[in-house]
Motif scaffolding. Structure first.
Motif, PDB file in Angstrom:
ATOM      1  N   ARG A 197       0.841  -1.204   0.000  1.00 29.69           N
ATOM      2  CA  ARG A 197       0.000   0.000   0.000  1.00 29.69           C
ATOM      3  C   ARG A 197       0.882   1.262   0.000  1.00 29.69           C
ATOM      4  NH1 ARG A 197      -3.550  -0.738   4.663  1.00 29.69           N
ATOM      5  NH2 ARG A 197      -3.625  -2.906   4.012  1.00 29.69           N
TER       6      ARG A 197
ATOM      7  N   GLU B 282       1.208   4.336  -2.817  1.00 27.41           N
ATOM      8  CA  GLU B 282       1.214   5.791  -2.556  1.00 27.41           C
ATOM      9  C   GLU B 282       2.439   6.433  -3.198  1.00 27.41           C
ATOM     10  OE1 GLU B 282       1.084   6.396   1.689  1.00 27.41           O
ATOM     11  OE2 GLU B 282      -0.769   5.238   1.858  1.00 27.41           O
ATOM     12  N   THR B 283       3.552   5.709  -3.138  1.00 26.67           N
ATOM     13  CA  THR B 283       4.795   6.222  -3.718  1.00 26.67           C
ATOM     14  C   THR B 283       4.664   6.364  -5.232  1.00 26.67           C
ATOM     15  OG1 THR B 283       6.005   5.186  -1.953  1.00 26.67           O
ATOM     16  CG2 THR B 283       7.267   5.737  -3.895  1.00 26.67           C
TER      17      THR B 283
ATOM     18  N   GLU C  54       2.009   7.076  -6.811  1.00 25.59           N
ATOM     19  CA  GLU C  54       1.256   8.320  -7.040  1.00 25.59           C
ATOM     20  C   GLU C  54       2.193   9.522  -6.975  1.00 25.59           C
ATOM     21  OE1 GLU C  54      -1.859   8.859  -8.114  1.00 25.59           O
ATOM     22  OE2 GLU C  54      -1.647   6.701  -8.401  1.00 25.59           O
TER      23      GLU C  54
END
Ligand code: S3P
Length: 173
Positions: free
Chosen positions: A60, A64-65, A67
């Protein structure tokens, strides 16, 4: 321009960090590693994240990274070995720039990865590690450029990446 990064993919021990750093220096570009981005955002080491929260939480954080990578331009980006291996992920990476797969011999990559340690995904039987690698190959194969690194030193790998990037660029313009 968002699509002008160079994105290195490949299995653990492929040489993404060491080659990426040198490649960035040769090109006068910034070097970023997705694992470093995760560690600096989360405050824990990768083995600690796996130990305390498990792989799903790590993945998860990885998402995020990805993004956050959309904000990068002109950088050399080394990705964690499992980052490209999710549905749709290679499409996102390919939109960020030229994706380069550093493809090495599995035993050599494993020897290198275990020498440096800190790879929770390697805490499994040799057959399972091989299975993991095989399951990832179809994702890595979608890179724009594949560099066979077997028997090559870091300098030689970087020289081949540079030559391939020049060719790839010429083919696209
Ligand atoms: C992983 C590879 C590691 C790191 C994490 C998970 C994987 O990065 O992201 O331990 O799933 O292959 P390297 O490829 O830099 O070792």
């Amino acid at each position: 321009m968002a699509g002008d990064n160079i994105v290195l993919v490949g299995f653990m021990g492929a040489g993404k960090s060491v080659c990426g750093r040198l490649l960035a220096r040769r090109l006068g570009r910034c070097f970023v590693e997705t694992d470093d981005m995760i560690v600096s955002r989360d405050g824990r080491s990768i083995p600690e994240i796996f130990r305390a929260d498990g792989e799903d939480v790590f993945r998860r954080l990885e998402a995020e990274t990805v993004e956050a990578l959309r904000l990068k331009s002109g950088d050399v980006i080394a990705t964690g070995g499992g980052l490209p291996c999710r549905e749709g992920r290679m499409d996102v990476l390919r939109a960020l720039g030229t994706v380069v797969w550093l493809r090495g011999d599995l035993p050599v990559q494993l020897e290198r990865a275990s020498r440096f340690g800190g790879r929770p995904m390697l805490d499994r039987s040799p057959a399972d590690v091989e299975g993991l690698y095989r399951s990832r190959e179809p994702y890595y194969r979608r890179a724009h450029v594949t560099i066979d690194t077997a028997g090559l030193g870091v300098d030689q790998v970087v020289a081949r990446v540079l030559a391939a990037l020049r060719e790839n660029h010429a083919a696209r313009v």
